[in-house]
Design a protein around this motif. Structure first.
Motif, PDB file in Angstrom:
ATOM      1  N   LEU A  36       0.819  -1.223   0.000  1.00  0.00           N
ATOM      2  CA  LEU A  36       0.000   0.000   0.000  1.00  0.00           C
ATOM      3  C   LEU A  36       0.851   1.270   0.000  1.00  0.00           C
ATOM      4  N   PRO A  37       1.783   1.460   0.942  1.00  0.00           N
ATOM      5  CA  PRO A  37       2.598   2.679   0.851  1.00  0.00           C
ATOM      6  C   PRO A  37       3.474   2.702  -0.399  1.00  0.00           C
ATOM      7  N   THR A  38       3.874   1.536  -0.872  1.00  0.00           N
ATOM      8  CA  THR A  38       4.698   1.470  -2.085  1.00  0.00           C
ATOM      9  C   THR A  38       3.914   1.978  -3.290  1.00  0.00           C
ATOM     10  N   ILE A  39       2.711   1.472  -3.486  1.00  0.00           N
ATOM     11  CA  ILE A  39       1.886   1.900  -4.625  1.00  0.00           C
ATOM     12  C   ILE A  39       1.455   3.353  -4.462  1.00  0.00           C
ATOM     13  N   TYR A  40       1.068   3.729  -3.246  1.00  0.00           N
ATOM     14  CA  TYR A  40       0.642   5.108  -2.994  1.00  0.00           C
ATOM     15  C   TYR A  40       1.752   6.099  -3.352  1.00  0.00           C
ATOM     16  N   LYS A  41       2.951   5.854  -2.847  1.00  0.00           N
ATOM     17  CA  LYS A  41       4.073   6.753  -3.151  1.00  0.00           C
ATOM     18  C   LYS A  41       4.404   6.727  -4.635  1.00  0.00           C
ATOM     19  N   SER A  42       4.319   5.573  -5.258  1.00  0.00           N
ATOM     20  CA  SER A  42       4.597   5.478  -6.694  1.00  0.00           C
ATOM     21  C   SER A  42       3.611   6.323  -7.496  1.00  0.00           C
ATOM     22  N   VAL A  43       2.344   6.270  -7.140  1.00  0.00           N
ATOM     23  CA  VAL A  43       1.326   7.064  -7.839  1.00  0.00           C
ATOM     24  C   VAL A  43       1.558   8.556  -7.607  1.00  0.00           C
ATOM     25  N   VAL A  44       1.760   8.950  -6.353  1.00  0.00           N
ATOM     26  CA  VAL A  44       1.933  10.366  -6.033  1.00  0.00           C
ATOM     27  C   VAL A  44       3.160  10.939  -6.734  1.00  0.00           C
ATOM     28  N   PHE A  45       4.281  10.224  -6.680  1.00  0.00           N
ATOM     29  CA  PHE A  45       5.493  10.766  -7.285  1.00  0.00           C
ATOM     30  C   PHE A  45       5.469  10.668  -8.810  1.00  0.00           C
ATOM     31  N   THR A  46       4.679   9.768  -9.356  1.00  0.00           N
ATOM     32  CA  THR A  46       4.465   9.758 -10.804  1.00  0.00           C
ATOM     33  C   THR A  46       3.701  11.012 -11.213  1.00  0.00           C
ATOM     34  N   VAL A  71       6.553   4.787 -17.429  1.00  0.00           N
ATOM     35  CA  VAL A  71       7.859   4.176 -17.131  1.00  0.00           C
ATOM     36  C   VAL A  71       8.285   4.536 -15.709  1.00  0.00           C
ATOM     37  N   MET A  72       8.088   5.788 -15.316  1.00  0.00           N
ATOM     38  CA  MET A  72       8.477   6.202 -13.965  1.00  0.00           C
ATOM     39  C   MET A  72       7.647   5.485 -12.908  1.00  0.00           C
ATOM     40  N   PHE A  73       6.365   5.287 -13.171  1.00  0.00           N
ATOM     41  CA  PHE A  73       5.525   4.574 -12.214  1.00  0.00           C
ATOM     42  C   PHE A  73       6.079   3.167 -11.977  1.00  0.00           C
ATOM     43  N   VAL A  74       6.396   2.486 -13.061  1.00  0.00           N
ATOM     44  CA  VAL A  74       6.932   1.126 -12.938  1.00  0.00           C
ATOM     45  C   VAL A  74       8.294   1.145 -12.239  1.00  0.00           C
ATOM     46  N   PHE A  98      11.695   1.064  -6.303  1.00  0.00           N
ATOM     47  CA  PHE A  98      12.375   2.130  -5.562  1.00  0.00           C
ATOM     48  C   PHE A  98      11.726   2.318  -4.196  1.00  0.00           C
ATOM     49  N   PHE A  99      10.406   2.479  -4.178  1.00  0.00           N
ATOM     50  CA  PHE A  99       9.712   2.692  -2.912  1.00  0.00           C
ATOM     51  C   PHE A  99       9.536   1.395  -2.133  1.00  0.00           C
ATOM     52  N   ALA A 100       9.508   0.261  -2.814  1.00  0.00           N
ATOM     53  CA  ALA A 100       9.444  -1.018  -2.095  1.00  0.00           C
ATOM     54  C   ALA A 100      10.706  -1.203  -1.255  1.00  0.00           C
TER      55      ALA A 100
END
Length: 174
Positions: free
Chosen positions: A77-87, A130-133, A138-140
């Protein structure tokens, strides 16, 4: 206070190194793809600037405690959340970049945004995808570091005696 400042600078440098390598590789990828169509692309400096800006944004996000509401949830959850926000930040930076380029070329803010909408929106969407993936591992790893304790993940990867120091066993028989 000085120790915290050094640790903060070390984190920024750590993020900067990872992001600079990634953005540099992505720039090479774009250059090689465009070379197939005899289009030159030499925006290597931009990738370092993007990495610097994004590393600082990540540090600001950390200072704002972004994603901590998911602290006790599964790490995905925090991994996907941060990935979405920073994307989304990457997308915003892409729009800002187009706007600045429009200003530098004398087209104004509207000209930069018009250029983005007419020819650059697919490239911006691809960059965000690409950045999301790329942000997911990175966040994991960042979340694993948070849970395991600072330095333990690095020890697990790069030191032979890491399993005894970290309290984690890497032996499959235990």
């Amino acid at each position: 206070m000085e120790v915290q400042s050094c640790q903060r600078n070390d984190r920024i440098l750590h993020h900067l190194h990872i992001l600079a390598v990634f953005f540099g590789l992505f720039t090479w990828y774009r250059r090689l793809i465009l070379a197939e169509y005899q289009i030159s692309y030499f925006h290597y400096g931009a990738s370092v600037i993007q990495a610097l800006v994004l590393a600082k944004i990540i540090m600001v996000g950390r200072a704002l405690r972004l994603g901590l509401r998911f602290k006790h949830r599964p790490l995905i959850l925090p991994t996907i959340y941060k990935s979405v926000v920073f994307t989304m930040f990457v997308g915003i930076c892409g729009v800002a970049e187009s706007t600045i380029i429009g200003l530098l070329h004398g087209k104004g803010v509207a000209g930069g945004i018009e250029e983005l909408l007419s020819s650059g929106k697919d490239e911006l969407l691809a960059r965000c995808l690409v950045m999301f993936v790329a942000f997911i591992p990175f966040f994991a790893f960042e979340e694993l570091e948070r849970v395991l304790g600072e330095g333990k993940l690095g020890n697990l990867f790069f030191r032979r005696q890491a399993d005894t120091k970290s309290g984690l066993s890497t032996d499959e028989n235990t």
